[in-house]
Design an enzyme around this catalytic site. Structure first.
Site: not given
Length: 256
Positions: A27, A124
């Site tokens: 992230a 993901h």
């Protein structure tokens, strides 16, 4: 203590000499694009501790209120206005140099592809697609968000009436087995393994660092905060990724 500039120059030499570089991004690579991380000081879990429940498959499937909250969150997600930043673009430059073996990402935002990267494995999943939890039909997320904005707070699958969700991997859900195997192969074949902007606390993605090291790769960790793999790494840079990564790639390419 080794100075960051010295570490950067050393890593640049490793990249310049490498034939196969595998990258894992988290992230922290997208925060400069306006997408918050999860575990940082201003991360999603600190600002909204209950947000994780909207990602848990059991609660999501069974509770319409959880789904409505999740759909509202998807509609307002910063990804729809986000643009690739300097870190994304630096990885495009690295790929075009011919060194990049694979770009493995824990991010679901699609910004690597928007920047021009082509060798992306989304470990993901992606928020840019919706999937039916009953029949597995996939549709563009923008189509389902149009239904939400038109007044349907919990759109059902138009094929079978099942529950729709984003095509992402939630907590407790396994990664795609074939994708994970390919990621492990890319880690094992790397000369240099770069872990960028990841807390390296989420398995099995974080474990790719150990796969790479055991196969003989140099491990480089670039993250704002310490990670559990710092002690295993050959080099660690706790510096802003949007500044360090472009400088690192530029210096490496200048040496070739």
């Amino acid at each position: 203590m080794t100075e960051p500039d010295e570490v950067l120059r050393t890593v640049a030499v490793w990249l310049a000499e490498a034939e196969r570089v595998t990258v894992l991004t988290g992230a922290g690579v997208s925060t400069d694009s306006g997408i918050p991380d999860y575990r940082g000081p201003n991360g999603l879990y600190k600002r909204d501790p209950g947000s994780a429940r909207t990602l848990v498959s059991g609660g999501y499937r069974d509770d319409p209120d959880v789904r409505r909250r999740a759909w509202a969150g998807r509609s307002a997600h910063g990804v729809w206005a986000a643009q690739p930043n300097a870190a994304h673009r630096a990885l495009v430059d690295l790929e075009r140099s011919g060194r990049l073996r694979a770009l493995l990402t824990q991010n679901i935002d699609g910004l690597h592809q928007a920047a021009g990267s082509t060798s992306v494995a989304e470990l993901h999943g992606t928020i840019r697609s919706a999937v039916c939890l009953a029949c597995a039909a996939r549709t563009p997320m923008e189509d389902q968000l149009a239904r939400v904005r038109a007044g349907d707070p919990d759109p059902a699958c138009l094929d079978c009436g099942g529950v729709l969700a984003s095509a992402t991997v939630g907590f407790g859900q396994p990664l795609d087995a074939d994708l994970l195997e390919a990621a492990r192969a890319a880690a094992a074949e790397a000369d240099v393994f770069l872990a960028l902007g990841s807390s390296l606390r989420v398995q099995p993605a974080a474990g790719l660092c150990r796969v790479a090291v055991r196969a003989g790769a140099r491990l480089v960790v670039v993250n704002a905060d310490p990670t559990p793999y710092d002690e295993l790494a050959d080099a660690v840079l706790h510096e802003p990724i949007g500044e360090v990564l472009p400088a690192l790639v530029a210096e490496a390419l200048a040496r070739t």
